[in-house]
Design a protein around this motif. Structure first.
Motif, mmCIF file in Angstrom:
data_model
loop_
_atom_site.group_PDB
_atom_site.id
_atom_site.type_symbol
_atom_site.label_atom_id
_atom_site.label_comp_id
_atom_site.label_asym_id
_atom_site.label_seq_id
_atom_site.Cartn_x
_atom_site.Cartn_y
_atom_site.Cartn_z
ATOM 1 N N VAL A 170 -2.325 9.173 -4.830
ATOM 2 C CA VAL A 170 -3.232 9.548 -3.745
ATOM 3 C C VAL A 170 -2.632 9.130 -2.408
ATOM 4 N N GLY B 81 -1.123 6.868 4.390
ATOM 5 C CA GLY B 81 0.302 6.935 4.067
ATOM 6 C C GLY B 81 1.138 5.781 4.601
ATOM 7 N N THR B 82 0.492 4.816 5.232
ATOM 8 C CA THR B 82 1.302 3.755 5.856
ATOM 9 C C THR B 82 1.919 2.809 4.831
ATOM 10 N N ASP B 83 1.362 2.765 3.645
ATOM 11 C CA ASP B 83 2.037 2.091 2.533
ATOM 12 C C ASP B 83 2.833 3.102 1.717
ATOM 13 N N ARG C 5 8.734 3.630 -5.341
ATOM 14 C CA ARG C 5 7.767 4.376 -6.128
ATOM 15 C C ARG C 5 8.272 5.787 -6.282
ATOM 16 N N SER D 23 -6.091 2.972 6.339
ATOM 17 C CA SER D 23 -7.490 2.914 5.918
ATOM 18 C C SER D 23 -7.762 1.637 5.130
ATOM 19 N N ASP E 8 -4.740 -7.480 4.265
ATOM 20 C CA ASP E 8 -5.569 -8.237 5.201
ATOM 21 C C ASP E 8 -7.046 -7.880 5.156
HETATM 22 C C1 LIG Z 1 4.323 -1.228 10.358
HETATM 23 C C2 LIG Z 1 3.307 -1.574 9.330
HETATM 24 C C3 LIG Z 1 2.524 -2.690 9.524
HETATM 25 C C4 LIG Z 1 1.559 -3.031 8.581
HETATM 26 N N1 LIG Z 1 0.805 -4.141 8.812
HETATM 27 C C5 LIG Z 1 -0.132 -4.503 7.899
HETATM 28 C C6 LIG Z 1 -0.940 -5.647 8.136
HETATM 29 O O1 LIG Z 1 -0.840 -6.308 9.166
HETATM 30 N N2 LIG Z 1 -1.819 -6.002 7.167
HETATM 31 C C7 LIG Z 1 -1.964 -5.267 6.014
HETATM 32 O O2 LIG Z 1 -2.784 -5.637 5.185
HETATM 33 N N3 LIG Z 1 -1.226 -4.168 5.787
HETATM 34 C C8 LIG Z 1 -0.309 -3.762 6.699
HETATM 35 N N4 LIG Z 1 0.457 -2.656 6.463
HETATM 36 C C9 LIG Z 1 0.257 -1.907 5.216
HETATM 37 C C10 LIG Z 1 -0.695 -0.701 5.345
HETATM 38 O O3 LIG Z 1 -0.741 -0.239 6.663
HETATM 39 C C11 LIG Z 1 -2.103 -1.043 4.916
HETATM 40 O O4 LIG Z 1 -2.115 -1.508 3.598
HETATM 41 C C12 LIG Z 1 -3.033 0.155 5.058
HETATM 42 O O5 LIG Z 1 -4.366 -0.298 5.058
HETATM 43 C C13 LIG Z 1 -2.842 1.200 3.968
HETATM 44 O O6 LIG Z 1 -3.746 2.283 4.212
HETATM 45 P P1 LIG Z 1 -3.285 3.798 4.133
HETATM 46 O O7 LIG Z 1 -4.497 4.604 4.397
HETATM 47 O O8 LIG Z 1 -2.137 4.053 5.025
HETATM 48 O O9 LIG Z 1 -2.857 3.866 2.619
HETATM 49 P P2 LIG Z 1 -1.794 4.798 1.857
HETATM 50 O O10 LIG Z 1 -0.411 4.421 2.222
HETATM 51 O O11 LIG Z 1 -2.171 6.215 2.012
HETATM 52 O O12 LIG Z 1 -2.103 4.348 0.377
HETATM 53 C C14 LIG Z 1 -1.886 3.029 -0.047
HETATM 54 C C15 LIG Z 1 -1.975 2.958 -1.559
HETATM 55 O O13 LIG Z 1 -3.281 3.193 -2.005
HETATM 56 C C16 LIG Z 1 -3.359 4.397 -2.778
HETATM 57 N N5 LIG Z 1 -4.567 5.079 -2.315
HETATM 58 C C17 LIG Z 1 -4.869 5.388 -1.032
HETATM 59 N N6 LIG Z 1 -6.087 5.922 -0.972
HETATM 60 C C18 LIG Z 1 -6.557 5.938 -2.227
HETATM 61 C C19 LIG Z 1 -7.785 6.370 -2.805
HETATM 62 N N7 LIG Z 1 -8.764 6.871 -2.059
HETATM 63 N N8 LIG Z 1 -7.943 6.244 -4.138
HETATM 64 C C20 LIG Z 1 -6.966 5.722 -4.909
HETATM 65 N N9 LIG Z 1 -5.785 5.302 -4.408
HETATM 66 C C21 LIG Z 1 -5.594 5.403 -3.084
HETATM 67 C C22 LIG Z 1 -2.080 5.125 -2.514
HETATM 68 O O14 LIG Z 1 -1.700 5.929 -3.592
HETATM 69 C C23 LIG Z 1 -1.131 3.990 -2.274
HETATM 70 O O15 LIG Z 1 -0.739 3.448 -3.495
HETATM 71 C C24 LIG Z 1 1.403 -2.265 7.406
HETATM 72 C C25 LIG Z 1 2.186 -1.135 7.212
HETATM 73 C C26 LIG Z 1 3.133 -0.785 8.159
HETATM 74 C C27 LIG Z 1 3.954 0.431 7.941
#
Ligand SMILES: Cc1cc2nc3c(=O)[nH]c(=O)nc-3n(C[C@H](O)[C@H](O)[C@H](O)COP(=O)(O)OP(=O)(O)OC[C@H]3O[C@@H](n4cnc5c(N)ncnc54)[C@H](O)[C@@H]3O)c2cc1C
Lengths: 290, 758
Positions: A28, A32-34, A44, A110, A123
């Motif tokens: 999913v 996309g930030t992870d 992955r 998110s 976090d």
């Molecule tokens: C520069 C940078 C700085 C960051 N700093 C922090 C920080 O300070 N603290 C922190 O905690 N994180 C940080 N992160 C990590 C990331 O931004 C967070 O974890 C963020 O909340 C992930 O949300 P996303 O919507 O981008 O997830 P995604 O990248 O879209 O998904 C993350 C994971 O969850 C799965 N997923 C997503 N949505 C669903 C769903 N609805 N159902 C089932 N699976 C799902 C995906 O398949 C993937 O495995 C950082 C990342 C970057 C690139």
């Protein structure tokens, strides 16, 4: 990077079908930030990326002083803290939403993604735990609900079964005389992964001299974000004092079972757990009094 | 008009390359697109130390879209040969083996093969299909462990050179040297206070934003052209000619804009690999590193162990000092321990000194120059010990430095005698600064505060070779071609020196950094030489232009050239007040009297680069519970000789301080037991961000360098030297605990405070 297909279902049901069909070979995409980083770095591999941002339920954001807060699993952080009413009602959650990455990342990242990524250092997870968050999951067998503290099972692993995904997160309405706080320790002032992160929520008595109840959760000190039930329970019914808060901090430290890695030794992390828990409970008490 | 009667020097014009850089139009290596371009990448060793038993490239070559694979077998085998590359003496056989490993891999990330394919993804897939058979060997990454008998040996044929003589001993110690002056034992006997301490520092990287890149085209005539990001296009040309064993005339290097170098963009890494891939395919091949490749596969500056002993009399005179300095060279000999030894006690006038330096190979990337290479490690030790001595004697640490400061005529332990320098003037300026005179308010939040100072020295290399070629346009503006790549505003500072000489505005000069076929040999932009050395050439170019313009005026006015004066930007004939004209006026007519006006000058001045001294003052706040150190205020004081463009001098000072703060507080290569770096990303290799820093305040001192027509001293390197020591001294002032191991990161500080009751 391995080549993959990309799909944008517009309903929960369609997404469930796609995910069920592909099983472990699908993943999913929310912000996309992870995920994008992991795919690009070959950490992955997938055949199908299912982008859930076009599904209405995953973009929902609603708050009602009686029933509480619902956050669609793909709602980015900036929308959450950008809503003045929500920001005022859940300051402890905002502490985390405002510090994920930076402004650019918060435009995409998110809470759902943070939770499903299941990093021990995510976090937003400790504050979601202490705010008694509940995850709504959709799958081939319909929907089910799981408490946030039970959602992560190991680093990068969750309770989600093949074909299931997270739809939304729900938080009860804040009680009177309550306050929550989240803080992490990092060596710099931004751009880092928590060495330790602590969330606390407290409910104080009407005269604010004692704790009615409290919840404490710690990140980056165990394979999953850790709900330290006993630390919160130790505060219930106790006076608000340095001594009671220190006792809770010691319990949180004792519950921590960190590893040593490049971000800190186990010993240092245990020490920080105690320091941060004290500071965070004090912060939550301060908010409850405001 | 600025001070000293200068019109242009000392002013702050907008840089010539500024608009293109802030609007994204400037061309960097990653921007290069050529017809038929292939994309290359590198296969790297997963082991820190292993014998290569076999490399099978057949699966990769068969992969659809792959055009060529190269290994060390495609490189000519180079006999031992030394080449002077400017900042570092490099053994070319080692340089060749560092580009593509031959026989053994000596660090994780060591390049073993290169692939060119129709796109990067295919190239990356192909890398996984190259089968390398290794015999894994025991590894060693720490300098002291590597020096022990029985340590894993990196080079079975390397015998230690000791005090200039090759010994029979095979060890990782490539070289041991000693500088001795006076009788240290006698000096310590005279001293009332003697302090001896041990220090360690970790491997750190320059951390330039732009990663290494090279695009090569080897055409059908055997002419090789390389577009690359480098501090020295001619140095790249020389290295290519040597490593590939081809005539320099067959190699042309086109230097592009450079997104930071700090010493790390002098040695070649990708360039020979891209060249071999282009030769094999007949296509241009572009290669760009990822950040983890930069950390693991290029040249950081070394970790080190130092033991420093210093003695002083009760009336505050230093009598003796000794130092034991062991620096990690990385995979091949050539750490900056020699430079560190030349700097370690140099801010002081000490009669009795002994310095022992050791250059030690370890299973880490071959170290490279980084801003005042070797000097920061050294100053961390000396400046902490000086702080302790001042405290024991009950004297102000800056007054102690003024009293013992080096001056004209003071001899360095490694031989040279100082010309006119600004060591004492710089320290006095720090002593009299508003910052140092201010009192430090107590913290309101339970944290503790303290102030620290430290000084530092860097040689500044003397001039070196520089060439400039100019042509005058009919409107009197000048196109100025130079061979010095611009990494810190040197287009502006060199153009300003030419403008000053001939009475024009800085904006009348259009400076261009050109390729190696278009200008005379120019040494690297490094060693803080460029504004001095190429500026020296710019001044000489101005003089040549004035001579030429006098010749033209003599023809136009029909008067003898030696009766024409040039003053305040105006040519005039002594005997007729009517016959006069500014440089621009004369330029518009000069073409009629003998064709376009051009000049070409090359210089290699004998004088001194000046020697740079800096003294820094820092206030910190320490969270005793977490060990985190926050910087409240920072002032850097430095002798610039003459600040040509003060904003760029300040920029260099601020940039150096920031890198020094990173080195002091958080930056380090963290190694696993298996010899691999665990933090090869900007996430976990913690350079300071803007939120970690206050505005760095600067005070420029100007003690002109007598060897330069405008008094220039290099400014780029010395500002990185004092920060770690200044921070350590400030942390001590705040907590009562001395930290002697870098980085002074939160876990280290917290542990030290807990153990020492701070
Ligand atoms: C520069 C940078 C700085 C960051 N700093 C922090 C920080 O300070 N603290 C922190 O905690 N994180 C940080 N992160 C990590 C990331 O931004 C967070 O974890 C963020 O909340 C992930 O949300 P996303 O919507 O981008 O997830 P995604 O990248 O879209 O998904 C993350 C994971 O969850 C799965 N997923 C997503 N949505 C669903 C769903 N609805 N159902 C089932 N699976 C799902 C995906 O398949 C993937 O495995 C950082 C990342 C970057 C690139």
């Amino acid at each position: 990077m391995h080549a993959f297909d990309y799909a944008t279902p517009e309903s929960v049901a369609d997404a469930v079908v796609m995910l069920s069909d592909h099983g472990k070979n699908a993943c999913v995409l929310a912000g996309g930030t992870d995920l994008i980083v992991q795919l690009r770095e070959n950490r992955r591999r997938t055949d199908l990326v299912v982008d859930v941002k076009k599904i209405a339920e995953l973009n929902a954001l609603s708050y009602d002083a009686a029933t509480g807060l619902t956050i669609g699993a793909a709602v980015p952080c900036y929308r959450i803290y950008g809503d003045a009413e929500i920001a005022a009602a859940y300051p402890g959650l905002m502490d985390a939403a405002r510090l994920v990455g930076g402004t650019g990342i918060q435009g995409r990242a998110s809470l759902g993604g943070n939770l499903c990524n299941a990093s021990p250092a995510g976090d937003t997870i400790p504050p979601m735990i202490v705010l008694s968050g509940e995850a709504e999951i959709a799958g081939p067998n319909g929907t089910r609900k799981v408490a946030v503290e039970d959602f992560c099972t190991a680093p990068g692993r969750t309770v989600l079964e093949d074909g299931e995904f997270l739809v939304s997160l729900h938080f009860p309405a804040p009680l009177a005389n309550s306050g929550a706080f989240y803080r992490r320790f990092i060596p710099r002032n931004e751009m880092d992964i928590a060495v330790v992160g602590v969330g606390a929520s407290v409910v104080l008595s009407g005269d604010r001299s004692s704790f009615v109840s409290a919840r404490i959760a710690v990140g980056a000190v165990a394979p999953t974000p850790l709900f330290v039930r006993e630390a919160g329970e130790a505060l219930a019914g106790q006076p608000v004092s340095d001594e009671t808060i220190r006792r809770a901090a010691d319990l949180a430290r004792d519950a921590a079972r960190p590893i040593s890695d490049m971000r800190g030794t186990a010993e240092y992390r245990k020490h920080l757990t105690s320091v941060l828990t004290r500071r965070v409970v004090e912060g939550a008490v301060q908010r409850a009094k405001e | 008009m600025s001070q000293n009667g200068h019109k242009v020097i000392g002013t702050r014009p907008i840089r010539h390359d500024g608009v293109d850089k802030v609007t994204g139009r400037a061309i960097y290596g990653a921007d290069i697109q050529l017809t038929g371009l292939l994309h290359g990448t590198v296969k790297r060793s997963p082991h820190p130390h292993a014998r290569i038993k076999n490399i099978d490239t057949s699966r990769a070559e068969a992969h659809p879209g792959v055009r060529a694979v190269v290994t060390a077998h495609d490189l000519p085998q180079i006999a031992d040969k030394l080449a002077d590359l400017g900042e570092a003496i490099v053994n070319l056989r080692d340089a060749s083996n560092n580009v593509l490993a031959y026989g053994k891999v000596l660090y994780k990330g060591h390049a073993v093969a290169g692939v060119a394919a129709i796109n990067l993804h295919v190239a990356q897939e192909a890398v996984e299909l190259i089968d390398v058979e290794y015999e894994v060997l025991p590894h060693v990454t720490g300098v002291l462990e590597a020096m022990e008998d029985g340590a894993p040996i990196l080079h079975e044929d390397m015998k230690t050179t000791s005090m200039g003589e090759e010994t029979d001993k095979v060890s990782n110690i490539a070289n041991h040297f000693q500088h001795k002056m006076g009788e240290p034992d006698d000096g310590f006997a005279e001293a009332d206070v003697v302090i001896e301490r041990e220090f360690t520092t970790q491997t750190v990287h320059q951390g330039y934003i732009e990663t290494h890149n090279a695009t090569a085209l080897w055409n059908e005539e055997g002419q090789l052209t390389i577009w690359t990001s480098t501090q020295g296009a001619f140095s790249v040309r020389d290295q290519m000619a040597e490593i590939l064993q081809m005539p320099v005339s067959k190699v042309k290097i086109v230097p592009l804009e450079i997104g930071g170098g700090f010493g790390g963009k002098i040695s070649v890494y990708l360039d020979p690999v891209a060249a071999l891939l282009s030769k094999k395919t007949g296509h241009p091949v572009k290669m760009t590193m990822t950040r983890d490749e930069v950390f693991e596969g290029t040249g950081p500056t070394p970790g080190s162990y130092l033991k420093v002993k210093m003695g002083a009399t009760s009336d505050g005179r230093l009598t003796a000092a000794t130092a034991y300095m062991a620096y990690e060279a990385g995979a091949y000999p050539g750490s900056p321990v020699g430079a560190g030894a030349g700097c370690i006690f140099t801010p002081y006038d000490i009669p009795n000194v002994q310095i022992d330096g050791y250059d030690v190979c370890v299973n880490k990337p071959k170290t490279n120059a980084y801003r005042a290479p070797g000097a920061t490690n050294a100053a961390y030790a000396t400046e902490t010990v000086v702080d302790e001595i001042s405290e024991k004697l009950g004297v102000d640490p800056l007054e102690f430095r003024v009293k013992n400061g080096a001056k004209e005529g003071t001899r360095r332990a490694d031989g040279p005698v100082h010309p006119r320098i600004g060591c004492i003037e710089t320290t006095e300026a720090a002593l009299n600064s508003e910052h140092y005179r201010s009192s430090l308010a107590k913290s309101a939040n339970g944290k503790v505060r303290g102030r620290g100072v430290a000084s530092g020295y860097w040689f500044n290399f003397n001039g070196g070779r520089s060439a400039i070629s100019v042509s005058i346009n009919p409107d009197g503006t000048i196109n100025m071609l130079e061979g010095s790549t611009d990494i810190g505003g040197s287009r502006a500072s060199i153009a300003m020196q030419l403008a000053e000489t001939i009475g024009l505005e800085a904006t009348d000069i259009k400076p261009y950094v050109v390729d190696t076929d278009s200008i005379g040999y120019t040494d690297v932009t490094g060693g803080s030489r460029t504004t001095f050395g190429t500026g020296y050439a710019a001044h000489a170019t101005g003089q040549a232009l004035i001579r030429e313009m006098k010749e033209r005026a003599s023809k136009l006015w029909d008067v003898p050239a030696d009766a024409i004066d040039f003053e305040d930007g105006v040519f005039s004939y002594r005997d007729d007040a009517e016959k006069r004209g500014s440089f621009k006026e004369m330029a518009s007519q000069a073409g009629d009297a003998g064709g376009p006006v051009v000049a070409q000058v090359s210089t290699n001045p004998d004088g001194s680069g000046g020697g740079a001294f800096a003294t820094h003052v820092v206030d910190v706040e320490v969270d005793r519970e977490t060990g985190k150190v926050d910087i409240l205020r920072y002032t850097a004081v430095q002798d610039a000789g003459t600040a040509i463009h003060p904003s760029y001098v300040e920029g260099q000072m601020q940039g150096g301080v920031v890198q020094g703060i990173g080195w002091g507080l958080n930056e380090e290569y963290i190694y696993n037991d298996d010899g691999s770096m665990t933090n090869a990303s900007f996430l976990d290799y913690r350079m300071p961000t803007t939120l970690d820093l206050p505005m760095i305040e600067t005070i420029i001192v100007e003690v002109p360098n007598e060897s330069h027509p405008y008094g220039v001293r290099g400014v780029g390197e010395v500002p990185i030297v004092p920060p770690p020591a200044a921070l350590a001294n400030a942390i001590y002032d705040a907590t009562g605990v001395r930290l002697r191991d870098l980085p002074m990161s939160p876990p280290r500080v917290q542990k030290a405070l807990a153990e020492n009751g701070g």
